[in-house]
Scaffold this motif. Structure first.
Motif, PDB file in Angstrom:
ATOM      1  N   CYS A   1       0.827  -1.208   0.000  1.00 49.39           N
ATOM      2  CA  CYS A   1       0.000   0.000   0.000  1.00 49.39           C
ATOM      3  C   CYS A   1       0.865   1.265   0.000  1.00 49.39           C
ATOM      4  N   ARG A   2       1.865   1.313   0.857  1.00 43.21           N
ATOM      5  CA  ARG A   2       2.716   2.503   0.943  1.00 43.21           C
ATOM      6  C   ARG A   2       3.469   2.742  -0.364  1.00 43.21           C
TER       7      ARG A   2
ATOM      8  N   THR B   1     -10.916  -4.527   5.082  1.00 44.09           N
ATOM      9  CA  THR B   1     -12.218  -5.070   4.691  1.00 44.09           C
ATOM     10  C   THR B   1     -12.068  -6.399   3.967  1.00 44.09           C
ATOM     11  N   LEU B   2     -11.077  -6.450   3.058  1.00 42.82           N
ATOM     12  CA  LEU B   2     -10.825  -7.699   2.347  1.00 42.82           C
ATOM     13  C   LEU B   2     -10.386  -8.806   3.318  1.00 42.82           C
ATOM     14  N   ARG B   3      -9.584  -8.421   4.296  1.00 46.49           N
ATOM     15  CA  ARG B   3      -9.126  -9.407   5.277  1.00 46.49           C
ATOM     16  C   ARG B   3     -10.305  -9.968   6.077  1.00 46.49           C
ATOM     17  N   GLN B   4     -11.235  -9.103   6.453  1.00 46.22           N
ATOM     18  CA  GLN B   4     -12.408  -9.571   7.179  1.00 46.22           C
ATOM     19  C   GLN B   4     -13.276 -10.501   6.311  1.00 46.22           C
ATOM     20  N   ARG B   5     -13.375 -10.185   5.048  1.00 47.65           N
ATOM     21  CA  ARG B   5     -14.148 -11.036   4.151  1.00 47.65           C
ATOM     22  C   ARG B   5     -13.474 -12.394   3.981  1.00 47.65           C
TER      23      ARG B   5
ATOM     24  N   GLU C   1       1.575  14.709   3.201  1.00 47.31           N
ATOM     25  CA  GLU C   1       0.221  14.669   3.752  1.00 47.31           C
ATOM     26  C   GLU C   1      -0.740  14.001   2.778  1.00 47.31           C
ATOM     27  N   GLU C   2      -0.540  14.257   1.494  1.00 44.12           N
ATOM     28  CA  GLU C   2      -1.372  13.591   0.478  1.00 44.12           C
ATOM     29  C   GLU C   2      -1.163  12.073   0.520  1.00 44.12           C
ATOM     30  N   TRP C   3       0.113  11.687   0.695  1.00 43.25           N
ATOM     31  CA  TRP C   3       0.432  10.247   0.796  1.00 43.25           C
ATOM     32  C   TRP C   3      -0.274   9.627   2.006  1.00 43.25           C
ATOM     33  N   GLN C   4      -0.261  10.336   3.135  1.00 38.17           N
ATOM     34  CA  GLN C   4      -0.908   9.824   4.334  1.00 38.17           C
ATOM     35  C   GLN C   4      -2.416   9.731   4.156  1.00 38.17           C
ATOM     36  N   GLU C   5      -3.016  10.728   3.502  1.00 41.26           N
ATOM     37  CA  GLU C   5      -4.458  10.704   3.281  1.00 41.26           C
ATOM     38  C   GLU C   5      -4.862   9.550   2.365  1.00 41.26           C
ATOM     39  N   ASN C   6      -4.029   9.292   1.365  1.00 37.86           N
ATOM     40  CA  ASN C   6      -4.343   8.183   0.452  1.00 37.86           C
ATOM     41  C   ASN C   6      -4.076   6.823   1.084  1.00 37.86           C
TER      42      ASN C   6
ATOM     43  N   LEU D   1      -5.507   1.124   3.408  1.00 36.19           N
ATOM     44  CA  LEU D   1      -5.411   0.179   4.515  1.00 36.19           C
ATOM     45  C   LEU D   1      -6.794  -0.279   4.971  1.00 36.19           C
ATOM     46  N   GLU D   2      -7.767   0.648   4.954  1.00 35.55           N
ATOM     47  CA  GLU D   2      -9.129   0.261   5.315  1.00 35.55           C
ATOM     48  C   GLU D   2      -9.706  -0.731   4.306  1.00 35.55           C
TER      49      GLU D   2
END
Length: 902
Positions: free
Chosen positions: A333-334, A512-516, A497-502, A507-508
């Motif tokens: 992701c990063r 979600t995929l991990r929970q599925r 800051e843009e990198w952190q916002e994206n 990660l969310e």
């Protein structure tokens, strides 16, 4: 330039695959260690490749050695390095989330059905070595591919341990019951103190010898074929389970022979009566049936608990596997977001393509070093942690066993009377059940604590690694980019800051995929639980069928004997029930083990299909709106999944059929032992019955009176030679008339029975013809509505029903013939007794024998005749009796007639 770099990366990925394929062909599997190295060969390299593909890293076209994401050159294009990996080193290959997730090209390759179903891969999987674990905590450090195999091997180990404990419990209970009866005889002064100790010592030594023989055989089985003590193959495991079952059945046969030998030795030494011996053997058999019932019930419950433990283990392993994927997913992701930002700067001409490549390469190298450090720390620290916990568990187990042994010894040292045996058996079994339950809870608690400890360790390491990755990105934006791009520090801070916002939504989304994935995994476990419940139901049906069939067989055997007393018949039935319960208990546990082996054999293909199904489900849920091409692709994938499911179901049924045939073979061998043992039991019972009947007959023959009568007639002056000869001749003539009448009646009886049998056969054939005509009329309907298998089953049932009917008719005919002949023989014997009585009366009157002596044979012969009429034991077949009856009956009183003739 971007497209060219992507093409180069794809060609690099294909070169990697080609190199791995050529290497696997050039270096076939020769040892378990080499195979482990080959299976785990540098998965991190392929991880980096997939990572670079997703990150869209661009390398110069004219660069001779294209660097990997860690900055090093790719040596696989020019040399064949050997990665220094320990045989038991853990290499992360999880597809649930890591740098090794499949690229799009990989997913397309997986669409071929040969990737899952291949005979060569099946054979290779059978010979693939996996780590030999002794406890669940060790599985937490295994590679993902071996997890299911290791867990199922632990299940087999638990089943074997349960079988050993229950077998030892049965042996101890039998010895204690025997000791109670010996003690009772000792207190009643029927055996001496020395004899009491001798019998106990001999039996204990014999049972210890049986256990030593079994342990020696099991040790040889464990050592055979083991080239490496740390690893095992599925093929070796199946062989060991099969040999273990054979040794245990042999030991069970030897145990029951030894119990019969012990009972017989005890009864012979005590010199008790036959009736008393039968009663004691019946009591011992009933008590051992109670023992078998307790052990069988305990085995079924604990086997279910062991299976439930397997599912709990899989949940805990899945949780740890999910924690392992946190850092690799965060890396992706990063880096993806950083790559997008740098692409944007390149488009705005703030960065050249070369500068962007160098920045990404340096960042990849730094990320890769952190990821490698994280993986190594996870492996090493988790192993150290597990090692310490296993040492603590071993100490607790030893202390626990010491306390258990003391409690068992205290109970066994108590004195019990015969009327308290059931209470002792129940108390001893409950004590051992309590110990097993406490041991079980201790292990489960330790498993949970070990999993929590490893999870806390991974979370701590993840926190440190995540912080280090964030520091690397901060260094890139605040130190490197201002120098390379000429942007101000403020502009670079805005980029950060843009990198952190994206990063947050990425990660969310991954969470979600991990929970599925977790939900899909739970659904899969639920389906497997249902399959296991179905297996248990089938096992119960099979056990009931075998029990009913064997009961029917033994009832038929006893009904054909027909001459045994009710006590003897009851003893035979109880003995058969005891042995059958013992056999079925063992075979039930064997079936559970076979189900685990079948699961191990199909685990690889099930895992691949589950991953394919999971990928499709996640992709389908992530894009609700699809164009025509995406829709067609989704349909193709669904069709492929259905095809693979059908193939997997067919192969699963074939595997279960193979194990079922093996189980049937073992059942036949066990039932052969049961039949042989019951033949000996029935033979001994018949011998005892014959001895009792012979004793009764010898005590009622009245031979003393006949000898006195002969002496009185010889000494009498009233009896002349002519008178006595006339009496003897009249007696022989009367016997001849009686035997002629018997032969005539017997011939009429046989003709009548033959006529009745012919009439029944005619009626039966008529009914069969009518049934055959009806079947012909409905044959067309059966061919249409029934499958081949159903028609075969119907035909099989029809043939078996006809066979049983013919056998029953033949048996009824033989019974009628036997009853008729028995009635004629009884009538013949009564007539001979009457003739003999008349002869004795006339002789006594002729010799002027006193009336007291004259009445004596009358009083003694009448009850003898009555006893003979009520129950007669025949030692000859009806055919031989027909030939020799006349001669035998004439010799009814040889001492009397021969003495008078003299």
């Amino acid at each position: 330039q971007k497209d060219d770099s992507q093409r180069l990366l794809e060609s690099f990925n294909s070169d990697e695959k080609e190199h791995t394929l050529m290497k696997s062909k050039a270096e076939p599997y020769t040892s378990k260690e080499e195979m482990v190295l080959e299976e785990s060969e540098s998965p991190l390299n392929s991880n980096v490749t997939a990572f670079a593909l997703k990150a869209k890293v661009i390398y110069p076209i004219n660069q001779k050695f294209r660097p990997l994401a860690d900055g090093s050159s790719n040596p696989s294009l020019h040399e064949n390095p050997k990665q220094a990996v320990l045989p038991n080193q853990v290499m992360e290959t999880s597809t649930s989330g890591s740098l090794g997730s499949l690229s799009q090209g990989d997913k397309e390759d997986c669409s071929s059905s040969t990737t899952i179903h291949s005979t060569t891969s099946d054979d290779r999987f059978q010979a693939r070595a996996f780590l030999k674990v002794t406890g669940f905590p060790e599985v937490l450090t295994c590679e993902s591919f071996d997890v299911k195999l290791c867990l199922c091997s632990l299940i087999l180990k638990d089943l074997m341990l349960l079988d050993t404990e229950l077998r030892k419990e049965k042996h101890v209970m039998f010895m204690q019951v025997l000791k109670v009866y010996l003690t009772d005889f000792y207190h009643k002064k029927k055996i001496t103190d020395d004899l009491f100790k001798k019998i106990l010592l001999v039996q204990e030594n014999d049972f210890e010898e049986l256990q030593k023989q079994l342990d020696s055989r099991l040790q040889n089985t464990e050592m055979s074929g083991a080239r490496n003590s740390e690893y095992q193959t599925l093929e070796d495991l199946e062989r060991k389970e099969r040999e273990y079952s054979e040794h245990v059945i042999d030991n069970m046969e030897a145990f029951w022979k030894q119990t019969d030998k012990a009972q017989q030795a005890f009864l012979d030494q005590s010199k008790c009566s036959s009736a008393k011996a039968t009663k004691i053997m019946m009591d011992l058999t009933k008590k051992m049936i109670a023992v078998e019932s307790l052990l069988s019930e305990s085995q079924d419950l604990q086997a279910m608990d062991i299976q439930e433990r397997l599912f709990n283990w899989e949940l805990m392993v899945k949780m740890i596997d999910s924690l392992k994927s946190y850092i690799p997913e965060e890396c992706k992701c990063r880096l993806n977001i950083v790559s997008n930002i740098l692409d944007h700067l390149t488009v705005k001409n703030n960065l050249s393509v070369r500068q962007k490549e160098e920045l990404l390469t340096d960042l990849h190298k730094a990320f890769w070093e952190q990821l490698a450090h994280f993986s190594n720390e996870c492996i090493q620290q988790s192993k150290d942690l597990i090692l310490k916990r296993l040492e603590c568990r071993a100490k607790k187990r030893e202390e626990f066993k010491h306390r258990q042994k003391a409690e068992q010894g205290s109970l066994l040292s108590k004195t019990f009377h015969i009327e308290d045996v059931h209470d002792f058996l129940k108390a001893y079994h409950e004590l051992l059940e309590k110990h097993r339950q406490a041991q079980w809870e201790l292990e489960e608690e330790d498993d949970c604590e070990s999993t929590e400890a490893v999870a806390d360790l991974y979370k701590e390491l993840y926190s440190k690694a995540s912080h280090a990755l964030a520091e690397l990105v901060t260094k890139l934006f605040l130190r490197t980019l201002p120098i390379v791009t000429g942007l101000s520090v403020r502009e670079c801070e805005l980029l950060k800051e843009e990198w952190q916002e994206n990063l947050v939504p990425q990660l969310e989304k991954w969470e979600t995929l991990r929970q599925r994935r977790w939900k899909l995994f739970q659904e899969q476990l639920l389906q497997e639980k249902k399959l296991w419940m179905k297996e248990y139901a089938l096992s119960a049906v099979m056990q009931k069928h075998l029990s009913e069939k064997q009961e029917k067989i033994i009832q038929g055997v006893i009904s054909r004997l027909g001459c045994l007393s009710d006590e003897s018949v009851n003893y035979i039935l109880q003995k058969h029930r005891l042995l059958l319960c013992s056999v079925l208990t063992r075979l039930t546990l064997r079936r559970v083990g076979m189900a685990a082996l079948a699961r191990m054999r199909m685990s690889r293909k099930k895992s691949l299909l589950q991953e394919l199904r999971e990928q499709h489900t996640l992709q389908k849920g992530s894009s609700p709106y699809q164009d025509e091409d995406q829709w067609q692709l989704q349909k193709a994938v669904e069709s492929h999944i259905l095809e693979e499911e059908e193939k997997l179901e067919e192969e699963t049924q074939q595997t279960h059929l193979e194990f079922h045939q093996q189980l049937v073979t073992e059942i036949q061998e066990a039932l052969q032992f049961l039949q042989q043992h019951m033949e000996q039991v029935i033979g001994r019972t018949l011998l005892q019955h014959a001895r009792r009947e012979a004793g009764k007959k010898s005590s009622d023959d009245g031979q003393d009176f006949k000898e006195r009568l002969v002496e009185a007639a010889v000494e009498s002056v009233y009896g002349t030679s002519n008178n006595i000869n006339r009496l003897v001749q009249n007696y022989y003539q009367q016997i001849g008339k009686i035997t002629e009448g018997y032969e005539r009646k017997k011939l009429q009886q046989l003709k009548s029975l033959q006529a009745e049998r012919g009439e029944r056969n005619r009626l039966r054939k008529k009914q069969e013809n009518e049934l055959a005509l009806k079947e012909k009329q409905t044959k067309g309907l059966l061919n249409i509505s029934s499958t081949v298998h159903q028609r075969m089953v119907l035909q099989q049932k029809k043939v078996l029903a006809q066979f049983e009917l013919q056998q029953q008719i033949r048996l009824e005919s033989l019974k009628q013939k036997l009853l008729g002949l028995h009635h004629l023989e009884t009538e013949l014997e009564n007539q001979l007794k009457e003739a003999e009585q008349d002869f004795v009366s006339e002789l006594a009157a002729l010799a002027r024998v006193p009336m007291a002596v004259k009445k004596q044979p009358s009083k003694r012969s009448k009850p003898a005749a009555e006893k003979t009429n009520s129950k007669r034991k025949s030692f000859q077949s009806p055919e031989s009796e027909d030939k020799d009856n006349s001669h035998e009956n004439i010799q009814e009183s040889p001492g009397l007639t021969s003495g008078l003739c003299r």
